[in-house]
Design a protein around this motif. Structure first.
Motif, PDB file in Angstrom:
ATOM      1  N   GLY A  43       0.787  -1.229   0.000  1.00 22.42           N
ATOM      2  CA  GLY A  43       0.000   0.000   0.000  1.00 22.42           C
ATOM      3  C   GLY A  43       0.816   1.274   0.000  1.00 22.42           C
ATOM      4  O   GLY A  43       0.549   2.196  -0.790  1.00 22.42           O
ATOM      5  N   PRO A  44       1.865   1.381   0.871  1.00 24.90           N
ATOM      6  CA  PRO A  44       2.621   2.637   0.920  1.00 24.90           C
ATOM      7  C   PRO A  44       3.268   3.021  -0.406  1.00 24.90           C
ATOM      8  O   PRO A  44       3.281   4.200  -0.765  1.00 24.90           O
ATOM      9  CB  PRO A  44       3.682   2.355   1.990  1.00 24.90           C
ATOM     10  N   ILE A  45       3.795   2.044  -1.185  1.00 25.98           N
ATOM     11  CA  ILE A  45       4.454   2.445  -2.435  1.00 25.98           C
ATOM     12  C   ILE A  45       3.449   2.623  -3.567  1.00 25.98           C
ATOM     13  O   ILE A  45       3.608   3.510  -4.397  1.00 25.98           O
ATOM     14  CB  ILE A  45       5.565   1.456  -2.836  1.00 25.98           C
ATOM     15  N   ILE A  46       2.398   1.802  -3.588  1.00 27.44           N
ATOM     16  CA  ILE A  46       1.359   2.012  -4.595  1.00 27.44           C
ATOM     17  C   ILE A  46       0.678   3.360  -4.362  1.00 27.44           C
ATOM     18  O   ILE A  46       0.368   4.100  -5.298  1.00 27.44           O
ATOM     19  CB  ILE A  46       0.323   0.866  -4.555  1.00 27.44           C
ATOM     20  N   GLY A  47       0.490   3.689  -3.079  1.00 29.48           N
ATOM     21  CA  GLY A  47      -0.164   4.949  -2.724  1.00 29.48           C
ATOM     22  C   GLY A  47       0.610   6.168  -3.175  1.00 29.48           C
ATOM     23  O   GLY A  47       0.020   7.171  -3.594  1.00 29.48           O
ATOM     24  N   ILE A  48       1.948   6.113  -3.118  1.00 25.78           N
ATOM     25  CA  ILE A  48       2.743   7.260  -3.569  1.00 25.78           C
ATOM     26  C   ILE A  48       2.514   7.500  -5.055  1.00 25.78           C
ATOM     27  O   ILE A  48       2.377   8.644  -5.519  1.00 25.78           O
ATOM     28  CB  ILE A  48       4.237   7.028  -3.260  1.00 25.78           C
ATOM     29  N   GLY A  49       2.457   6.410  -5.813  1.00 27.63           N
ATOM     30  CA  GLY A  49       2.164   6.552  -7.239  1.00 27.63           C
ATOM     31  C   GLY A  49       0.812   7.184  -7.476  1.00 27.63           C
ATOM     32  O   GLY A  49       0.636   8.022  -8.382  1.00 27.63           O
ATOM     33  N   LYS A  50      -0.183   6.825  -6.644  1.00 33.79           N
ATOM     34  CA  LYS A  50      -1.520   7.391  -6.784  1.00 33.79           C
ATOM     35  C   LYS A  50      -1.538   8.876  -6.427  1.00 33.79           C
ATOM     36  O   LYS A  50      -2.272   9.667  -7.037  1.00 33.79           O
ATOM     37  CB  LYS A  50      -2.504   6.621  -5.909  1.00 33.79           C
ATOM     38  N   VAL A  51      -0.735   9.257  -5.428  1.00 29.57           N
ATOM     39  CA  VAL A  51      -0.642  10.686  -5.082  1.00 29.57           C
ATOM     40  C   VAL A  51      -0.061  11.467  -6.256  1.00 29.57           C
ATOM     41  O   VAL A  51      -0.556  12.549  -6.625  1.00 29.57           O
ATOM     42  CB  VAL A  51       0.214  10.881  -3.812  1.00 29.57           C
ATOM     43  N   ILE A  52       0.993  10.929  -6.873  1.00 24.06           N
ATOM     44  CA  ILE A  52       1.632  11.604  -8.000  1.00 24.06           C
ATOM     45  C   ILE A  52       0.649  11.765  -9.159  1.00 24.06           C
ATOM     46  O   ILE A  52       0.614  12.806  -9.836  1.00 24.06           O
ATOM     47  CB  ILE A  52       2.885  10.814  -8.445  1.00 24.06           C
ATOM     48  N   LYS A  53      -0.173  10.748  -9.374  1.00 23.09           N
ATOM     49  CA  LYS A  53      -1.134  10.789 -10.478  1.00 23.09           C
ATOM     50  C   LYS A  53      -2.410  11.562 -10.118  1.00 23.09           C
ATOM     51  O   LYS A  53      -3.285  11.736 -10.965  1.00 23.09           O
ATOM     52  CB  LYS A  53      -1.512   9.364 -10.884  1.00 23.09           C
ATOM     53  N   GLY A  54      -2.527  11.985  -8.853  1.00 24.61           N
ATOM     54  CA  GLY A  54      -3.695  12.737  -8.437  1.00 24.61           C
ATOM     55  C   GLY A  54      -4.911  11.876  -8.141  1.00 24.61           C
ATOM     56  O   GLY A  54      -6.027  12.385  -8.011  1.00 24.61           O
TER      57      GLY A  54
END
Length: 784
Positions: free
Chosen positions: A473-484
């Motif tokens: 979750g923590p690394i997938i979530g960072i990608g989601k933050v970057i993509k908005g």
């Protein structure tokens, strides 16, 4: 006027502290019915300006005459009992004077002065200096009926050098024990072999052996630690003259946080699993918070899964688990095989010390505790989904509630009524989820036998399924933050409790670090990381492997696919309850910080034990004076390099660190050091794949900016806080780890080759070295 003289029979529990170490123990044993010669204690208050008070002398004469009435012609032993003597940390054995075989009142008076004045002797001062103790001592005097010993001896209920409990070791002489202590005559040696106490020694003592073993075994159990026992036999009767802890087998000094539990016994300690979860040196508050939970699941005293403490670092006491199984008929070899996928391999040639438990004794101790444990585990199964859904909201509410508590009393009550019960609930939920991990292990072994470890690894690389793994979750979530796709606030709400130091309460977690997420986003952007693309590629490899399996084993494919579904469910549950346990545990940090604010000690609160924090909230600040020496000890521990993941026997990390030829993969107090010239590192097959590349040694995730895309990450251990670095790495190598460790699971999911549990990779390798890593076989080849 303060009490000056009291008999063993009448001395009250609250007076023992004034009776000194020896006197207090003799009183306890006498009142408990052990065969201790009759006597009395002269308290320090009996001496004024170095002279015996007149009233005290009158009372002494009364006690002497009372004994003489029952034993005509009685002789007496006059012995020291300093308040610092025979403690758990310092015995002062033989340092103070004793005077034996005195008869008349005047002889006894002079003997009392001889003993009392010995507190100023040079040897007492020297011993005190070595022990780091005050050199002035308050001293009580013990006067006992002298036993006309025919045989005198000592018995250690454990080996005082190695700590082994396999044998009780003893010596004896004929006549008074002073000959044994002084070394004037050769002593006869003997031992009792546990668990049944089989006697091995001279035949002349065999008739007395059973009685001595039974008494020593009872005494050790009653006092709950290994004992150094002085005994005598007179007219066929066995007497106990003294008992004190074996000071060389003590864990250390809790006041100063000098704790090393490898000193307590000859045991095998492993941190292959928990060293990943708890890589930091633990502060006193963190350690005791985890020990509280460990005690809840401990079925045998001294058996710790998460909170074994070797100079601030967490270890699992593997010997005790294997010893329990051994007592119930499981061989040590089978037990090691059963545990190796979780705890790692035991090095070749290393023998595993087994504690000699009695099966019947174990049943008596374990039965009520096992019942309690099973009951809690069963309760944890019910309502699991609701707990996982509700727990984040509970933690947010409780953190807010803690932060606005206005009084110490209210904060203490909040811990007792709400926080502590929730910690225990989360702990048992965690254990329930962790127990499911054996489904993955079982399937992994079955698949490896069919298609080999590398293909089996690939088939187990999709445990996240459609629901995802909490550790990803923590690394997938960072990608989601970057993509908005999610906001920063949503990310921190879901994953802000996870981090590289999540089990160390003194270190903030990402949710309370205003810049942590910014740093991660910047590193992701600079490395052009695309986690979703990595996962899709691994998904393709998984589907290809599954298709190949269906073609090769059509009759077994359906069964295996069902097992893969169950294994995936088990893995997701395990990761989910782990995440929620961490979330609850991090609320404890908010509690500690508020306690520090309300009591005025700030973040020094982390250097108190949990019970001391609660005492402080209740107005007892006696432990605060220990904070400075504990901080000093903590800093010394932090300055040491990471310890070996496997430790057998007594381990002194300061001596080990000073040795230029030390091994960092394992330490065996029994085996001599043997240098290895091999250019191959071996560990566990963490995640399949073969890569050649340059290594980058990192000691902590905060150094992650140095890791360049395509380099091979080498670390002592990794946990969920390291996962933001994984996508940049071509492969992972760790000193500590096992097939079910965090590094292995996440690397498998991302399709990054990994070899875990190498033992000494961070020492054998240097940044810039070129290696070939074969994650499917667990091998790292060091290239010239």
């Amino acid at each position: 006027m303060a009490t000056m003289v009291t008999s063993f029979k009448e001395l009250a529990p609250e007076q023992r502290v004034f009776a000194g170490g020896k006197g207090g123990m003799l009183v306890r044993m006498y009142q408990a019915g052990y065969p201790v010669p009759e006597g009395f204690v002269v308290f320090p208050a009996a001496f004024q300006e170095e002279k015996l008070h007149r009233q005290a002398w009158d009372e002494i004469q009364d006690h002497l005459n009372g004994i003489r009435v029952k034993a005509a012609g009685a002789l007496f032993a006059v012995r020291s009992s300093a308040l610092s003597e025979d403690s758990a940390t310092a015995s002062f054995a033989g340092e103070f004077e004793s005077v034996l075989n005195v008869k008349t009142d005047e002889e006894i008076r002079q003997a009392i002065y001889t003993v009392f004045r010995s507190k100023e002797s040079e040897r007492v001062k020297a011993y005190s200096a070595v022990q780091g103790m005050e050199q002035s001592h308050q001293i009580a005097v013990v006067i006992q009926l002298m036993v006309p010993s025919e045989i005198s001896g000592v018995l250690f209920t454990a080996d005082p050098i190695t700590g082994s409990h396999v044998n009780m070791i003893g010596n004896y002489v004929f006549g008074l024990g002073e000959q044994l202590v002084s070394g004037k005559v050769n002593a006869h040696s003997f031992k009792f072999v546990r668990p049944k106490g089989k006697y091995a020694g001279p035949a002349e003592f065999a008739s007395n052996a059973a009685a001595l073993y039974t008494l020593a075994d009872r005494l050790e159990t009653w006092l709950d630690c290994s004992q150094d026992i002085e005994w005598a036999i007179a007219k066929g009767k066995l007497y106990i003259l003294q008992a004190r802890p074996i000071t060389t087998l003590q864990a250390g000094n809790l006041d100063t946080y000098e704790v090393n539990e490898s000193f307590t016994d000859d045991l095998l300690w492993v941190n292959t699993n928990i060293g990943e979860a708890i890589p930091d040196v633990m502060t006193p508050l963190t350690w005791t918070s985890i020990r509280l939970l460990d005690n809840e699941i401990s079925t045998v005293p001294g058996y710790y899964i998460w909170s074994g403490n070797i100079c601030g670092r967490a270890y699992t006491n593997v010997s005790m688990r294997l010893s329990i199984w051994n007592a119930f008929g499981m061989s040590t070899e089978r037990g090691v095989s059963f545990l190796k996928d979780i705890l790692g391999n035991v090095p070749p040639g290393m023998s595993i010390p087994i504690y000699p438990f009695s099966r019947i004794g174990l049943i008596k101790v374990m039965l009520p505790k096992v019942g309690h444990l099973l009951g809690k585990m069963l309760q944890s199964v019910w309502g699991m989904n609701r707990y996982l859904e509700d727990n984040p909201h509970w933690c947010n509410r409780m953190t807010a509630k803690v932060q606005i508590v206005e009084t110490k009393e209210a904060l203490s009550a909040l811990w007792t009524k709400e926080l502590s019960p929730r910690n225990l609930e989360a702990w048992f939920r965690l254990l329930t989820g962790a127990s499911k991990a054996f489904l993955v292990l079982k399937l992994s072994k079955e698949l490896a036998n069919l298609i080999g470890p590398e293909d089996a690894n690939t088939l187990l690389s999709n445990l996240r399924g459609d629901a995802g793994l909490a550790s990803l979750g923590p690394i997938i979530g960072i990608g989601k933050v970057i993509k908005g796709e999610i906001s920063r606030e949503e990310y921190l709400m879901q994953y802000g409790h996870r981090g590289p130091h999540e089990f160390e309460l003194s270190i903030p977690h990402p949710a309370v670090d205003a810049h942590w997420l910014d740093r991660q986003i910047e590193q992701f952007k600079n490395s052009h990381t695309d986690v979703e693309d990595l996962l899709k590629k691994q998904q393709t490899r998984y589907e290809q492997a599954l298709g190949n399996f269906r073609n090769r084993f059509p009759d077994k494919a359906r069964k295996i696919e069902k097992q893969l579904v169950k294994a995936a469910e088990a893995a997701r549950l395990r990761e989910a309850v782990r995440s929620e346990f961490v979330r609850v545990f991090r609320v404890n940090r908010a509690f500690a910080l508020r306690a520090g604010e309300l009591t005025g000690i700030g973040e020094d609160v982390f250097f108190l034990y949990l019970a001391e924090v609660l005492n402080l909230l209740s107005g007892n600040d006696s432990a605060v004076k220990n904070i400075p020496p504990r901080k000093e000890t903590y800093d010394k521990y932090k300055a040491l390099p990471p310890f070996p993941s496997i430790i057998r026997g007594r381990f002194d990390p300061f001596q080990w660190a000073a040795d230029p030829n030390r091994r960092s993969d394992y330490y065996d107090a029994v085996l001599p050091y043997v240098a290895t010239g091999s250019e191959t590192l071996r560990g566990f097959a963490g995640a399949a794949g073969r890569v050649e590349g340059v290594v980058r040694i990192l000691t902590k995730p905060e150094e992650g900016e140095a890791l360049q895309s395509g380099e091979i990450l080498v670390a002592s251990t990794t946990n969920v806080g390291w996962t933001p670095l994984f996508p940049r790495a071509a492969a992972i190598i760790t000193d500590i780890g096992a097939p079910l460790s965090h590094a292995a699971i996440v690397a498998r999911e991302l399709g990054i080759p990994a070899v875990v549990g190498c033992g000494n990779a961070t020492v054998r390798l240097k940044t810039g070295d070129r290696v070939i890593i074969d994650g499917g076989q667990g091998v790292v080849q060091i290239l010239a």
